[in-house]
Design an enzyme around this catalytic site. Sequence first.
Site, PDB file in Angstrom:
ATOM      1  N   TYR A  22     -19.843  -1.139  40.573  1.00 22.85           N
ATOM      2  CA  TYR A  22     -19.492  -1.901  39.379  1.00 22.85           C
ATOM      3  C   TYR A  22     -20.752  -2.298  38.608  1.00 22.85           C
ATOM      4  O   TYR A  22     -20.819  -2.195  37.386  1.00 22.85           O
ATOM      5  CB  TYR A  22     -18.686  -3.162  39.758  1.00 22.85           C
ATOM      6  CG  TYR A  22     -18.415  -4.038  38.562  1.00 22.85           C
ATOM      7  CD1 TYR A  22     -17.495  -3.644  37.579  1.00 22.85           C
ATOM      8  CD2 TYR A  22     -19.108  -5.232  38.370  1.00 22.85           C
ATOM      9  CE1 TYR A  22     -17.278  -4.425  36.456  1.00 22.85           C
ATOM     10  CE2 TYR A  22     -18.893  -6.019  37.248  1.00 22.85           C
ATOM     11  CZ  TYR A  22     -17.978  -5.607  36.295  1.00 22.85           C
ATOM     12  OH  TYR A  22     -17.775  -6.372  35.168  1.00 22.85           O
ATOM     13  N   SER A  76     -23.936 -10.792  32.017  1.00 19.37           N
ATOM     14  CA  SER A  76     -23.233  -9.818  32.868  1.00 19.37           C
ATOM     15  C   SER A  76     -22.175 -10.550  33.668  1.00 19.37           C
ATOM     16  O   SER A  76     -22.379 -11.663  34.162  1.00 19.37           O
ATOM     17  CB  SER A  76     -24.172  -8.988  33.741  1.00 19.37           C
ATOM     18  OG  SER A  76     -25.143  -9.774  34.317  1.00 19.37           O
ATOM     19  N   SER A 104     -21.789 -14.671  30.304  1.00 18.68           N
ATOM     20  CA  SER A 104     -20.632 -13.814  30.006  1.00 18.68           C
ATOM     21  C   SER A 104     -19.343 -14.628  29.985  1.00 18.68           C
ATOM     22  O   SER A 104     -19.156 -15.542  30.790  1.00 18.68           O
ATOM     23  CB  SER A 104     -20.521 -12.731  31.087  1.00 18.68           C
ATOM     24  OG  SER A 104     -19.266 -12.092  31.008  1.00 18.68           O
ATOM     25  N   TYR A 129     -15.724 -12.361  23.621  1.00 12.80           N
ATOM     26  CA  TYR A 129     -14.898 -11.284  23.071  1.00 12.80           C
ATOM     27  C   TYR A 129     -13.819 -11.975  22.250  1.00 12.80           C
ATOM     28  O   TYR A 129     -13.411 -13.088  22.596  1.00 12.80           O
ATOM     29  CB  TYR A 129     -14.225 -10.479  24.186  1.00 12.80           C
ATOM     30  CG  TYR A 129     -15.175  -9.683  25.050  1.00 12.80           C
ATOM     31  CD1 TYR A 129     -15.794  -8.534  24.563  1.00 12.80           C
ATOM     32  CD2 TYR A 129     -15.445 -10.070  26.363  1.00 12.80           C
ATOM     33  CE1 TYR A 129     -16.661  -7.797  25.363  1.00 12.80           C
ATOM     34  CE2 TYR A 129     -16.306  -9.338  27.163  1.00 12.80           C
ATOM     35  CZ  TYR A 129     -16.910  -8.206  26.665  1.00 12.80           C
ATOM     36  OH  TYR A 129     -17.769  -7.484  27.454  1.00 12.80           O
ATOM     37  N   THR A 155     -19.702  -9.825  21.360  1.00 12.98           N
ATOM     38  CA  THR A 155     -19.922  -8.430  21.779  1.00 12.98           C
ATOM     39  C   THR A 155     -19.013  -7.531  20.951  1.00 12.98           C
ATOM     40  O   THR A 155     -17.792  -7.673  20.986  1.00 12.98           O
ATOM     41  CB  THR A 155     -19.659  -8.288  23.291  1.00 12.98           C
ATOM     42  OG1 THR A 155     -20.583  -9.145  23.966  1.00 12.98           O
ATOM     43  CG2 THR A 155     -19.869  -6.861  23.757  1.00 12.98           C
ATOM     44  N   LYS A 242     -23.688  -8.533  19.392  1.00 14.55           N
ATOM     45  CA  LYS A 242     -24.290  -7.741  20.471  1.00 14.55           C
ATOM     46  C   LYS A 242     -23.648  -6.358  20.496  1.00 14.55           C
ATOM     47  O   LYS A 242     -22.420  -6.248  20.604  1.00 14.55           O
ATOM     48  CB  LYS A 242     -24.065  -8.432  21.820  1.00 14.55           C
ATOM     49  CG  LYS A 242     -24.535  -7.614  23.017  1.00 14.55           C
ATOM     50  CD  LYS A 242     -24.492  -8.447  24.294  1.00 14.55           C
ATOM     51  CE  LYS A 242     -25.009  -7.683  25.483  1.00 14.55           C
ATOM     52  NZ  LYS A 242     -24.047  -6.752  26.053  1.00 14.55           N
ATOM     53  N   SER A 264     -28.099  -2.891  21.517  1.00  9.06           N
ATOM     54  CA  SER A 264     -27.622  -2.689  22.889  1.00  9.06           C
ATOM     55  C   SER A 264     -26.562  -1.606  22.900  1.00  9.06           C
ATOM     56  O   SER A 264     -25.752  -1.529  21.967  1.00  9.06           O
ATOM     57  CB  SER A 264     -27.000  -4.002  23.392  1.00  9.06           C
ATOM     58  OG  SER A 264     -26.374  -3.826  24.639  1.00  9.06           O
ATOM     59  N   HIS A 266     -24.731  -1.602  25.710  1.00 11.94           N
ATOM     60  CA  HIS A 266     -23.984  -2.192  26.828  1.00 11.94           C
ATOM     61  C   HIS A 266     -24.440  -1.581  28.158  1.00 11.94           C
ATOM     62  O   HIS A 266     -23.656  -1.390  29.081  1.00 11.94           O
ATOM     63  CB  HIS A 266     -22.484  -1.957  26.623  1.00 11.94           C
ATOM     64  CG  HIS A 266     -21.596  -3.073  27.115  1.00 11.94           C
ATOM     65  ND1 HIS A 266     -20.895  -3.892  26.274  1.00 11.94           N
ATOM     66  CD2 HIS A 266     -21.285  -3.503  28.373  1.00 11.94           C
ATOM     67  CE1 HIS A 266     -20.175  -4.761  26.988  1.00 11.94           C
ATOM     68  NE2 HIS A 266     -20.405  -4.545  28.274  1.00 11.94           N
ATOM     69  N   ASP A 297     -31.626  -5.110  24.336  1.00 10.25           N
ATOM     70  CA  ASP A 297     -31.458  -4.891  25.778  1.00 10.25           C
ATOM     71  C   ASP A 297     -31.102  -3.447  26.067  1.00 10.25           C
ATOM     72  O   ASP A 297     -30.721  -2.692  25.186  1.00 10.25           O
ATOM     73  CB  ASP A 297     -30.485  -5.893  26.436  1.00 10.25           C
ATOM     74  CG  ASP A 297     -28.998  -5.562  26.322  1.00 10.25           C
ATOM     75  OD1 ASP A 297     -28.634  -4.423  25.973  1.00 10.25           O
ATOM     76  OD2 ASP A 297     -28.193  -6.465  26.615  1.00 10.25           O
ATOM     77  N   VAL A 300     -34.516  -1.901  30.475  1.00 10.47           N
ATOM     78  CA  VAL A 300     -35.836  -2.511  30.708  1.00 10.47           C
ATOM     79  C   VAL A 300     -36.043  -2.688  32.214  1.00 10.47           C
ATOM     80  O   VAL A 300     -35.271  -3.386  32.876  1.00 10.47           O
ATOM     81  CB  VAL A 300     -35.924  -3.891  30.002  1.00 10.47           C
ATOM     82  CG1 VAL A 300     -37.217  -4.598  30.355  1.00 10.47           C
ATOM     83  CG2 VAL A 300     -35.784  -3.704  28.507  1.00 10.47           C
ATOM     84  N   ARG A 301     -37.054  -2.030  32.745  1.00  7.08           N
ATOM     85  CA  ARG A 301     -37.282  -2.088  34.195  1.00  7.08           C
ATOM     86  C   ARG A 301     -38.714  -2.479  34.561  1.00  7.08           C
ATOM     87  O   ARG A 301     -39.049  -2.565  35.744  1.00  7.08           O
ATOM     88  CB  ARG A 301     -36.950  -0.721  34.853  1.00  7.08           C
ATOM     89  CG  ARG A 301     -35.511  -0.267  34.670  1.00  7.08           C
ATOM     90  CD  ARG A 301     -34.513  -1.194  35.388  1.00  7.08           C
ATOM     91  NE  ARG A 301     -33.134  -0.751  35.228  1.00  7.08           N
ATOM     92  CZ  ARG A 301     -32.298  -1.184  34.273  1.00  7.08           C
ATOM     93  NH1 ARG A 301     -32.705  -2.091  33.391  1.00  7.08           N
ATOM     94  NH2 ARG A 301     -31.061  -0.727  34.208  1.00  7.08           N
ATOM     95  N   ARG A 321     -29.328  -5.396  34.461  1.00 14.02           N
ATOM     96  CA  ARG A 321     -29.165  -5.133  35.900  1.00 14.02           C
ATOM     97  C   ARG A 321     -30.285  -5.688  36.785  1.00 14.02           C
ATOM     98  O   ARG A 321     -29.978  -6.178  37.885  1.00 14.02           O
ATOM     99  CB  ARG A 321     -28.984  -3.627  36.132  1.00 14.02           C
ATOM    100  CG  ARG A 321     -27.654  -3.100  35.574  1.00 14.02           C
ATOM    101  CD  ARG A 321     -27.495  -1.622  35.845  1.00 14.02           C
ATOM    102  NE  ARG A 321     -26.266  -1.070  35.285  1.00 14.02           N
ATOM    103  CZ  ARG A 321     -26.122  -0.656  34.029  1.00 14.02           C
ATOM    104  NH1 ARG A 321     -27.137  -0.754  33.178  1.00 14.02           N
ATOM    105  NH2 ARG A 321     -24.966  -0.153  33.614  1.00 14.02           N
TER     106      ARG A 321
END
Length: 377
Positions: A22, A76, A104, A129, A155, A242, A264, A266, A297, A300-301, A321
């Site tokens: 997920y 998230s 969220s 939403y 969003t 977003k 984004s 998503h 977004d 990005v790591r 994430r």
Amino acid sequence: MPVVGDYERLAQSHLSRAAWDYYATGSNDMESLRDNLRAFRKYLLRPRILKGISRISTETHLLGYRAQSPLCISPSAMQRMAHPDGELATSRAMAQFHSCMVLSTYSTTALEEVIDQGNPHSSYWFQLYLYQNRPVSAELIRRAEVAGYRALVLTVDTPMVGRRLADARNHFKLPPPWRLANFPDDFQILTASERAAREANGPQLADHLSNESLGNRSDTSLTWQSCLPWLRSVTRLPIILKGVLTRADAALAVQHGCAGVIVSNHGGRQLDGVQASIDALAEVVKGAQGQLEVYFDGGVRCGADVFRALALGARAVFIGRPVLWGLAANGQKGVEAILHELQSELEDAMRLTGCATLTDIQAQCLYRTGYPIPSQL
Ligand SMILES: Cc1cc2nc3c(=O)[nH]c(=O)nc-3n(C[C@H](O)[C@H](O)[C@H](O)COP(=O)(O)O)c2cc1C
């Protein structure tokens, strides 16, 4: 010195298969999810030397509020599936960090509890939403305002939920005892006719509603003309969109009085095949013409990715994430570790490119492979 990838591996070892899928997967063939990460590599950093940088500042302002760092947290859903402290742990980590967290709508902790953990030096924005059942949205907005959220993040890339094949295979549902804590009643979100059907059919709908398919309750008839005036009629909070990926939509966001947009896709969970988020950033910045704040977004790591997004015009960079990996690996401490690692990598990138402040990070700090170096660089 663990980096984001180490936390990702740890998170996978802590999570059930369904929870990992997920969080980690995207829609359809997941091309856009992969592209989000890959696309950063074509923007190379250009160091300037001998700039005598002894002190780095990453201070900035978001919607007029001071933030210590441009590193913020994307909304998230369902964070208690990663760790029992869920959104509380994320909130506490961010509150130490003094930046911004977007909560969220599908949080597993009530919005009032999450912000209670904060402090005046940090900003909380509430992600929204718009539902067919509009009074449900109005009530969430009212609660967010009362609780002290400083902006609403609508969003706009989710008129339907993307085809997430792994979730379908896993028959993914939010596992008990967790629930979508912003809704006092799981059925509140239904339209009148759906509520009547539920009364006739019993619990099947409850099963259906306990996951992100709730997004399917979204009002698909939304237009610029229908949604922004309605939002403005029920709130005075600044509105941020977003999921903006084009210059034309950025210009429309300006025309409709939005305070900001988040570039984004998503995290590759909606329209597969759409361009990488980082590749859309410069275009959206052009469309915004300095009239609203542009945030970013997607993928990005590492700190150099944050630097790249800032150089392409983002005012702040939201992390998706990696925050979940930190949370799953070690709760609040894990999220803190992710934020600190990204921050220190960003500061390294600034020091090594000769940028003492965020305003020094400009387009000239990057070179895009495959393109001639512009003569003004
Ligand atoms: C597990 C998960 C849940 C998400 N839930 C939401 C959500 O409820 N609302 C929303 O606007 N975006 C949601 N997103 C999208 C993120 O806000 C963000 O756009 C994306 O994760 C950024 O990409 P990254 O994970 O590569 O950093 C979610 C993303 C993930 C991975």
